[in-house]
Design a protein around this motif. Structure first.
Motif, mmCIF file in Angstrom:
data_model
loop_
_atom_site.group_PDB
_atom_site.id
_atom_site.type_symbol
_atom_site.label_atom_id
_atom_site.label_comp_id
_atom_site.label_asym_id
_atom_site.label_seq_id
_atom_site.Cartn_x
_atom_site.Cartn_y
_atom_site.Cartn_z
ATOM 1 N N LEU A 721 0.828 -1.196 0.000
ATOM 2 C CA LEU A 721 0.000 0.000 0.000
ATOM 3 C C LEU A 721 0.870 1.257 0.000
ATOM 4 N N THR A 722 2.029 1.193 0.640
ATOM 5 C CA THR A 722 2.975 2.314 0.566
ATOM 6 C C THR A 722 3.469 2.501 -0.859
ATOM 7 N N GLY A 723 3.710 1.373 -1.554
ATOM 8 C CA GLY A 723 4.109 1.435 -2.957
ATOM 9 C C GLY A 723 3.047 2.075 -3.829
ATOM 10 N N LEU A 724 1.776 1.807 -3.545
ATOM 11 C CA LEU A 724 0.687 2.442 -4.293
ATOM 12 C C LEU A 724 0.707 3.955 -4.097
ATOM 13 N N LEU A 725 0.924 4.392 -2.857
ATOM 14 C CA LEU A 725 0.982 5.825 -2.588
ATOM 15 C C LEU A 725 2.155 6.480 -3.315
ATOM 16 N N GLU A 726 3.300 5.803 -3.347
ATOM 17 C CA GLU A 726 4.464 6.342 -4.059
ATOM 18 C C GLU A 726 4.190 6.411 -5.559
ATOM 19 N N HIS A 727 3.491 5.412 -6.074
ATOM 20 C CA HIS A 727 3.157 5.415 -7.502
ATOM 21 C C HIS A 727 2.196 6.558 -7.822
ATOM 22 N N LEU A 728 1.245 6.824 -6.941
ATOM 23 C CA LEU A 728 0.328 7.941 -7.144
ATOM 24 C C LEU A 728 1.079 9.276 -7.144
ATOM 25 N N GLU A 729 2.089 9.390 -6.275
ATOM 26 C CA GLU A 729 2.892 10.610 -6.252
ATOM 27 C C GLU A 729 3.650 10.774 -7.566
ATOM 28 N N ASP A 730 4.172 9.671 -8.106
ATOM 29 C CA ASP A 730 4.852 9.731 -9.407
ATOM 30 C C ASP A 730 3.885 10.165 -10.503
ATOM 31 N N LEU A 731 2.637 9.696 -10.445
ATOM 32 C CA LEU A 731 1.635 10.126 -11.424
ATOM 33 C C LEU A 731 1.329 11.613 -11.265
ATOM 34 N N ARG A 732 1.317 12.080 -10.020
ATOM 35 C CA ARG A 732 0.990 13.489 -9.770
ATOM 36 C C ARG A 732 2.039 14.422 -10.350
ATOM 37 N N VAL A 733 3.323 14.033 -10.233
ATOM 38 C CA VAL A 733 4.401 14.911 -10.715
ATOM 39 C C VAL A 733 4.852 14.539 -12.117
ATOM 40 N N SER A 734 4.111 13.645 -12.769
ATOM 41 C CA SER A 734 4.425 13.217 -14.141
ATOM 42 C C SER A 734 5.808 12.600 -14.264
ATOM 43 N N ASN A 735 6.162 11.770 -13.280
ATOM 44 C CA ASN A 735 7.434 11.055 -13.354
ATOM 45 C C ASN A 735 7.389 10.105 -14.549
#
Length: 772
Positions: A721-735
């Protein structure tokens, strides 16, 4: 008397009995019902040959008809009953006169236990429950500082690296002790690959601006070779530290990263640097963190994983024929430790930008002209290591067991890291064995004592055992208690554990007294406003209990008696009795008694009570908090980056799965409150449901060879679930590495893992919540 016997024979054998008894199978409530049936012709007349009477009568429809004998009137029956009673009284009086007051011998002397002058307990297969206060008192009476002084002398060693002669000698001593205590004991042998420092005349080397250093410390499983690059200071090498440097637009490709020891493991520091395309990493003990001498060498490993990295996911037995593999956690860049003095020389000559103000201590980050050369010549060797085991078997569920383990090897003396833990392991085995053999304590479940080797190289011995016997341990091992580094001070207490064990830790803190202050408990000393805030810490990847929890799904705990500052000598040649005494004010044996009591109380409570002291409801709030974080993050990304995450994606499925777990845990609590805990089978069923929770939180959708720490709440990787949150952050900043479709797949699999855990906790298939 002959005439009396004849009369009784005629009464009971001369004609058919009018009543019979038989047992039905268990009813829905789980009780065995006794049904008394009347088979006389009066009953036949009542039912008139309808289905009810035919069903209750176990006579076949075409079976022989048994006629009622004449004379079976109520008057005759009363006469016969009175006659029988009279004869019985006469016979009893005759027997009493003949035998006088001679006591009758016990028909089953081995099945009774005297607990008082007039009270006798007849055992029925379950172990008699000794009062918990008596169990605690027995253990306390057997643990003494003098016992540990003797154990320290026996198990202390200056040379017991994994697979060495010193390590094998200690293994033999532990095995001999287990056998002396009458325990069933065995050993488990593994052939593992270990990387060691270069043998003489070889060496590792660091060259900076004309000055060469040849450190004797090293980091096992580093890449080998030679790299030259510009130095870049990165504080502790945490993800946040590298993010700050990245925001400064500093080029990190090909750089040699210089970082302090501490905060996170060596392996995590190297992995973070590698993700920035660095060429090498140098790690040093900063004097502000490690005031233990500028020339102190550090030893460790950089495998971001656990166990033998060349047999990931499977055991390193000598007869295995698996294709060549290596762990995804092995670094591809060089890693080396240097002394504080060497680091001071490098830091004093760095140019470039000033360090961030919050880092302090160092003036410059380094620029492209600060060129350094790092050479690592470590060698790979194969070692034969042995784990040693002893078991005290339970009396009710011997196939269910708690495991208590301690690392036996060390880089050098390793007194606090391994000698203390090994001493506690052996002393607890002695004490509990004596409690069973001499004091009448009968544990309901078994206790396995394990002495591991290869701990300094990444918990190799313990992990290889888990990998080798994972299918056997499934639904068998219900908890693990780690004894490594349990004495590291005297004024505080810290612990890391599965949330399911928090309640057990809290109750144990309230039972164990502070050494030298018998009126104060560890809870009173450390709880203050909130015991969890002051005592509990997140379990780190280098914690010896971590693979048990995140790879095998076994609720696990580590703890330590601590001081205001951490014990600084782990991973050095200075981990000695003298230095530990300096931290404990020469009270090391007394502190060890307290640590042994704490571990012993937890283990004994787990095998003493009818139900396992594991709190499944503790995960309710943890899951709910993660779900709320994901829900907020999804809405944020959908609002800010609608092109990266479709509006149709909903978190309702995940919310419902969280609700399913909450209902299952509360239903279990209600069932426990309404259950007969003296029912052995009922307790076993409930305990099995409790044991499924941690294992069901391991994602079944990832391979243990690539992502061994599969626990979606405490493990590491994109499946968590922590990995999901990190992935969402990457989507937010267009990583560029973010992938919306991959996120949706990971999101769905994590959701179903939680729902699967709820289903496992619910128990029977007809009790499942299928709302999802």
């Amino acid at each position: 008397m002959d005439q009396a016997r004849s009369t009784i024979s005629k009464i009971f054998n001369g004609e058919p009995r009018s009543y019979t008894r038989f047992n039905l199978t268990q009813n829905m409530e789980g009780d065995n019902s006794q049904v008394e049936m009347k088979l006389s012709s009066d009953m036949d007349e009542e039912v008139g040959g309808n289905g009810v009477g035919e069903h209750l009568n176990h006579t076949a429809p075409n079976g022989p008809y048994v006629a009622r004998r004449p004379g079976r009137t109520p008057k005759n029956i009363c006469f016969m009953a009175a006659t029988t009673l009279l004869i019985f009284i006469i016979g009893y009086l005759i027997g009493y006169l003949v035998h006088g007051k001679k006591p009758f011998p016990s028909p089953c002397p081995t099945s009774q236990t005297d607990i008082g002058d007039n009270e006798i307990i007849h055992e029925t297969g379950a172990a008699p429950l000794m009062d918990w206060d008596d169990v605690k008192a027995l253990l306390a009476n057997k643990l003494a500082p003098s016992n540990f002084e003797a154990a320290f002398s026996e198990f202390a060693s200056n040379d017991h690296k994994a697979g060495s002669f010193g390590d094998e000698a200690l293994a033999n001593k532990v095995m001999r002790r287990f056998k002396e205590y009458g325990m069933l004991s065995w050993n488990d042998e593994h052939f593992v690959k270990i990387q060691e420092g270069p043998p003489a005349p070889g060496f590792n080397q660091v060259s900076f601006k004309g000055k060469e250093e040849r450190p004797s410390g090293f980091l096992s499983y580093s890449a080998t070779g030679k790299q030259t690059g510009a130095v870049l200071y990165a504080y502790y090498g945490q993800t946040s530290d590298f993010r700050l440097l990245k925001n400064k637009n500093l080029n990190m490709t090909g750089r040699v990263i210089l970082v302090r020891a501490g905060k996170i493991s060596f392996a995590e520091k190297v992995a973070n640097a590698a993700s920035m395309n660095a060429a090498a990493v140098l790690i040093y003990p900063d004097p502000d963190d490690y005031p233990i001498g500028l020339d102190t060498e550090l030893y460790g490993h950089v495998h971001l994983g656990s166990g033998d990295p060349y047999t990931p996911g499977f055991p390193s037995f000598n007869h295995t024929q698996f294709p060549p593999l290596q762990s995804s956690g092995l670094p591809e860049i060089l890693a080396q430790t240097i002394t504080g003095r060497t680091a001071e020389n490098i830091l004093s000559q760095l140019g470039g930008e000033p360090v961030p103000s919050e880092w302090g201590g160092v003036s410059k980050l380094g620029d492209e002209n600060d060129v350094i050369t790092v050479e690592v010549n470590n060698i790979m060797t194969q070692k034969n290591i042995n784990n040693v085991f002893g078991v005290i078997k339970g009396y009710v569920d011997p196939d269910r067991y708690v495991v208590i383990g301690a690392q036996r090897d060390a880089w050098g003396p390793g007194f606090a890291k391994s000698t203390v833990g090994t001493s506690i392991l052996v002393e607890l085995a002695r004490c509990i064995s004596e409690m069973v053999k001499e004091d009448g304590f009968k544990p309901r479940r078994s206790i396995v004592f394990a002495s591991w080797s290869g701990g300094e190289y990444g918990n190799i011995g313990a992990t290889e055992w888990l990998e080798g016997y994972l299918s056997s341990l499934h639904m068998k091992a219900f908890s693990y208690i780690n004894l490594d580094g349990v004495v590291a001070g005297q004024n505080g207490f810290k612990a890391s554990a599965s949330p399911m064990m928090y309640s057990l830790i809290e109750s144990t803190l309230k039972e164990v007294k502070v050494p030298n202050y018998p009126a104060v408990t560890l809870y009173e000393q450390n709880a203050k406003a909130s015991w969890e805030t002051n005592v509990m810490e997140p379990m780190q990847v280098d914690n010896p209990a971590y693979p048990f929890l995140t790879f095998a799904g076994v609720p696990s705990a580590s703890f330590r008696l601590s001081s205001t500052s951490d014990y600084l000598y782990y991973g050095t040649m200075l981990d000695t009795r003298k230095n530990l005494d300096s931290i404990t004010s020469s009270q090391t044996p007394q502190m060890t008694v307290a640590a042994a009591q704490f571990a012993g109380h937890m283990a004994l409570r787990l095998v003493h009570d009818h139900l396992l002291r594991l709190n499944v409801q503790k995960y309710e709030n943890i899951i709910r908090a993660k779900v709320l974080d994901i829900n907020r993050k999804v809405k944020t990304v959908q609002r800010m980056r609608p092109d990266s995450l479709p509006q149709a994606l909903t978190v309702q499925w995940l919310i419902t799965a969280s609700g399913s777990y909450n209902r299952a845990s509360r239903n279990l609590k209600t069932e426990i409150e309404n259950s007969d805990l003296e029912d052995i089978e009922m307790c076993r069923i409930i305990n099995d449901r409790i044991m499924r929770v941690e294992k069901s939180l391991l994602s079944p959708y990832v391979s243990p060879t690539s992502k061994p720490f599969r626990h979606i709440l405490i493990g590491s990787g994109s499946h968590t679930l922590t990995g999901l949150l990190e992935h969402l952050e990457d989507l937010r900043v267009s990583n560029p590495t973010a992938d919306a479709n991959l996120f949706r797949e990971q999101f769905a699999l994590a959701t179903w893992t939680i729902q699967g855990c709820a289903n496992a906790l619910a128990g029977d298939i007809w009790a499942l919540d299928n709302e999802v």
